[in-house]
Design an enzyme around this catalytic site. Sequence first.
Site, short mmCIF file in Angstrom:
data_model
loop_
_atom_site.label_atom_id
_atom_site.label_comp_id
_atom_site.label_asym_id
_atom_site.label_seq_id
_atom_site.Cartn_x
_atom_site.Cartn_y
_atom_site.Cartn_z
N HIS A 98 -7.31 19.41 -6.63
CA HIS A 98 -7.52 20.12 -8.21
C HIS A 98 -6.41 19.16 -8.66
O HIS A 98 -5.38 19.98 -8.76
CB HIS A 98 -7.83 21.37 -7.74
CG HIS A 98 -8.85 21.72 -6.90
ND1 HIS A 98 -9.96 21.82 -8.14
CD2 HIS A 98 -9.18 21.93 -5.78
CE1 HIS A 98 -11.23 22.01 -7.02
NE2 HIS A 98 -10.55 22.55 -5.93
N TRP A 139 0.80 -1.36 -0.31
CA TRP A 139 -0.55 -0.41 0.26
C TRP A 139 0.64 1.58 -0.26
O TRP A 139 2.23 0.77 0.80
CB TRP A 139 -1.32 -0.04 1.32
CG TRP A 139 -0.46 -0.37 2.67
CD1 TRP A 139 0.50 -1.17 3.20
CD2 TRP A 139 -1.20 -0.60 3.90
NE1 TRP A 139 0.37 -1.35 4.07
CE2 TRP A 139 -0.34 -0.49 5.31
CE3 TRP A 139 -2.49 -0.31 4.24
CZ2 TRP A 139 -0.68 -0.55 6.17
CZ3 TRP A 139 -3.35 0.18 5.21
CH2 TRP A 139 -2.09 -0.34 6.23
N HIS A 181 -10.58 15.58 -12.15
CA HIS A 181 -10.99 16.26 -11.25
C HIS A 181 -11.89 16.89 -10.63
O HIS A 181 -12.30 17.29 -12.23
CB HIS A 181 -9.70 16.95 -9.70
CG HIS A 181 -9.50 18.26 -10.45
ND1 HIS A 181 -8.76 18.40 -11.25
CD2 HIS A 181 -10.24 19.70 -9.79
CE1 HIS A 181 -9.06 19.93 -11.86
NE2 HIS A 181 -9.82 20.21 -10.88
N ASP A 208 -14.75 19.67 -8.63
CA ASP A 208 -14.86 21.39 -8.43
C ASP A 208 -15.99 21.38 -7.97
O ASP A 208 -17.51 20.98 -8.53
CB ASP A 208 -14.50 22.83 -9.21
CG ASP A 208 -13.30 22.71 -10.06
OD1 ASP A 208 -12.30 21.96 -9.58
OD2 ASP A 208 -12.73 23.18 -11.02
N HIS A 232 -15.41 25.70 -3.31
CA HIS A 232 -14.00 25.78 -3.95
C HIS A 232 -13.85 27.30 -4.14
O HIS A 232 -12.78 27.54 -4.63
CB HIS A 232 -13.96 24.79 -5.52
CG HIS A 232 -12.18 25.30 -6.23
ND1 HIS A 232 -11.21 25.41 -5.73
CD2 HIS A 232 -12.38 25.28 -8.13
CE1 HIS A 232 -10.47 25.33 -6.11
NE2 HIS A 232 -11.11 25.62 -7.36
N HIS A 280 -15.59 29.51 -13.01
CA HIS A 280 -15.39 29.51 -11.44
C HIS A 280 -16.58 29.64 -11.11
O HIS A 280 -17.30 29.18 -10.16
CB HIS A 280 -13.93 29.30 -11.09
CG HIS A 280 -13.35 28.15 -11.52
ND1 HIS A 280 -12.47 27.89 -12.39
CD2 HIS A 280 -12.76 26.73 -10.24
CE1 HIS A 280 -12.06 27.14 -12.87
NE2 HIS A 280 -12.38 26.60 -11.45
C1 23J Z 1 -7.59 27.56 -8.55
C2 23J Z 1 -7.21 29.11 -9.04
C3 23J Z 1 -7.83 28.65 -10.20
C4 23J Z 1 -7.92 28.13 -11.27
C5 23J Z 1 -8.10 26.54 -10.49
C6 23J Z 1 -8.25 26.60 -8.91
C7 23J Z 1 -8.86 25.26 -11.14
O1 23J Z 1 -8.23 25.50 -12.30
C8 23J Z 1 -9.21 24.51 -10.63
O2 23J Z 1 -8.71 22.72 -10.73
O3 23J Z 1 -10.49 24.39 -9.51
S1 23J Z 1 -8.62 28.25 -12.83
MN MN Z 2 -10.55 22.28 -9.59
#
Ligand code: 23J
Ligand code: MN
Length: 257
Positions: free
Chosen positions: A69, A61, A73, A75, A79, A208
Amino acid sequence: MSTLTQLVDDLKAGRLRVVDLTQPLGPETPVIGLPPIFAASPGVTISVISKYDDRGPAWYWNTLTFGEHTGTHFDAPVHWVTGKDLRDNSCDTIPARRFVGPACVIDVARDVDANPDFLLTPARIETWEAEHARIPPGAWVLLRTGWSRRRDASQFLNVASDGPHSPGFDASASKMLANDRDVLGVGVETIGTDAGQAATFDPPFPNHSIMHGAGKFGLASLCNLDQLPPTGAVVIAAPLKIVGGSGSPLRVIAITP
Ligand code: 23J
Ligand code: MN
């Protein structure tokens, strides 16, 4: 025959197929590069706890280290700051029913071949709907860009002196999908659900900001979208039940005719 009996029979007979939309997760998995003023996410580390040796004679293991992320993955709404006060906004509180939905696959691969900064627009969604069907509530909208053909990390990240260049969504398209179509979320082949240049957009990272503000999800680093029909597949995308988790690597499965 019940729907589920039919499902099992159709899978067995090959009338339905299971398509894996997941990239391998390992030390080679590329990670997103944000502007250097922001904290960076670590890459994947896998270290052996025991491997049939004096640390554990009959068992193998590993310990895993990675950002939530990383690789293929999920979101969660928590987030993003826009989703931080919503109900059931983290990986452990989202009802499992919301991990399953019909897939609407919008193919823009040719546009992206011509322009790596291509952004999906409402007009383009309407064209897709005129050809197929209106995107139903509770769908996963998957943006087929062909970006997963870029196997090499430098091509996949596509960073130039002015930052990364990769396709995504115009803010107006994200608003249409989240508010007018009430999708579960969007899925992309790129490293994140915003375009490479989205740090410079207004607002920054609009997909996002809009999706998570509306309680919607994201799926990043998908592959094999070319094996799905525009409509008719069902996608199951269930993240790890991380307490308070903002996202998680996951196995994304499509069941398709
Ligand atoms: C944090 C800040 C900007 C972005 C992201 C994360 C991601 O793309 C993510 O993996 O959620 S653009
Ligand atoms: Mn992400």
